[in-house]
Design a protein around this motif. Structure first.
Motif, PDB file in Angstrom:
ATOM      1  N   ALA B  45      42.574  35.852  29.354  1.00  0.00           N
ATOM      2  CA  ALA B  45      41.464  35.398  30.211  1.00  0.00           C
ATOM      3  C   ALA B  45      41.501  36.166  31.533  1.00  0.00           C
ATOM      4  N   LYS B  51      34.948  36.502  37.934  1.00  0.00           N
ATOM      5  CA  LYS B  51      34.460  35.881  36.697  1.00  0.00           C
ATOM      6  C   LYS B  51      35.541  35.961  35.613  1.00  0.00           C
ATOM      7  N   THR B  52      35.702  34.878  34.871  1.00  0.00           N
ATOM      8  CA  THR B  52      36.769  34.800  33.882  1.00  0.00           C
ATOM      9  C   THR B  52      36.257  35.130  32.478  1.00  0.00           C
ATOM     10  N   THR B  54      36.099  34.546  28.723  1.00  0.00           N
ATOM     11  CA  THR B  54      36.342  33.361  27.889  1.00  0.00           C
ATOM     12  C   THR B  54      36.569  33.725  26.427  1.00  0.00           C
ATOM     13  N   LYS B  95      38.430  33.355  21.050  1.00  0.00           N
ATOM     14  CA  LYS B  95      38.482  32.789  22.405  1.00  0.00           C
ATOM     15  C   LYS B  95      39.779  33.171  23.110  1.00  0.00           C
ATOM     16  N   GLU B 137      32.380  33.688  31.501  1.00  0.00           N
ATOM     17  CA  GLU B 137      31.955  32.279  31.475  1.00  0.00           C
ATOM     18  C   GLU B 137      30.450  32.103  31.722  1.00  0.00           C
ATOM     19  N   ASP B 138      29.818  33.070  32.428  1.00  0.00           N
ATOM     20  CA  ASP B 138      28.373  32.947  32.691  1.00  0.00           C
ATOM     21  C   ASP B 138      27.530  33.686  31.641  1.00  0.00           C
TER      22      ASP B 138
END
Lengths: 77, 147
Positions: B45, B51-52, B54, B95, B137-138
């Protein structure tokens, strides 16, 4: 002759398709790439390797009619 | 045809830990083996510009990739004294925290499996046409590049 060209990853984002078959004279790989640069100008900003019949080739390789693939940087593992 | 003679290394989705455990268990009957070595690639991650990541969505030029995996396998058997070798790579979405690559080598002796495993993993990273879309994540993304 007809050549099938396969696009992967970020290259397919530029070409907006994962493969196409075009009619092209049996010249060099470099000439096919020049043709693709005209068709997809954004490709010039991308890094990729070229495979013919699943083997990496250089720009000076002659086209055989075998499948061409444009391969962006590898990311396995 | 060339593309049909190679084993399929790819599995859809993450590689479950149960599958890895069962693979180990299957080798209990192969009693000439004295050493196993396992590499597990796990999706990290990473945080990039706040920003991470995912997940990674893997795609591949599957025919060429399976041919490359085959070549890596053959070369590894020539170079090292191995009893057996298994490689599995994910396709599709994996994931963060899940396993995307499983390499398993076995030999009568330990020194061979240490060398063989490193050789195989490095060649997979460098030579196999697998592509990874890193999903943030976005829902934006960037493309993974091995170095």
């Amino acid at each position: 002759m007809n050549i099938t060209i396969k696009y992967f990853g970020q290259i397919a984002e530029v070409t907006k398709q994962t493969n196409e078959t075009i009619s092209f004279p049996n010249h060099l790989v470099s000439e096919l790439i020049e043709h693709l640069y005209v068709k997809y100008p954004e490709l010039k900003n991308k890094s990729f390797k070229i495979a013919q019949n699943q083997e990496l080739v250089s720009n000076s390789t002659k086209l055989t009619g075998g499948d061409i693939a444009l391969l962006p940087p590898f990311a396995g593992g | 045809m060339k593309e049909h003679k190679h084993k399929n290394v790819f599995k859809q989705g993450a590689i479950p830990s149960e599958f890895i455990g069962e693979s180990i268990a299957k080798h209990q009957t192969k009693t000439s083996i004295g050493a196993h070595n396992i590499f597990l690639g796990q999706v990290r991650a990473d945080v990039i510009d706040g920003k991470t990541i995912t997940a990674i969505e893997y795609t591949a030029y599957e025919d060429m990739a399976n041919a490359k995996f085959h070549d890596i396998r053959e070369t590894a058997f020539e170079k090292f004294n191995l009893t057996c070798m298994h490689i599995y790579h994910s396709l599709g979405t994996v994931k963060a925290g899940e396993i995307c690559l499983f390499v398993f080598v076995s030999s009568p002796r330990r020194k061979e499996v240490f060398k063989a495993l490193e050789y195989i993993v490095e060649r997979i990273k460098a030579d196999v046409p697998v592509f990874g879309k890193e999903i943030f994540e976005d829902d934006t993304h960037q493309w993974k590049v091995n170095n």
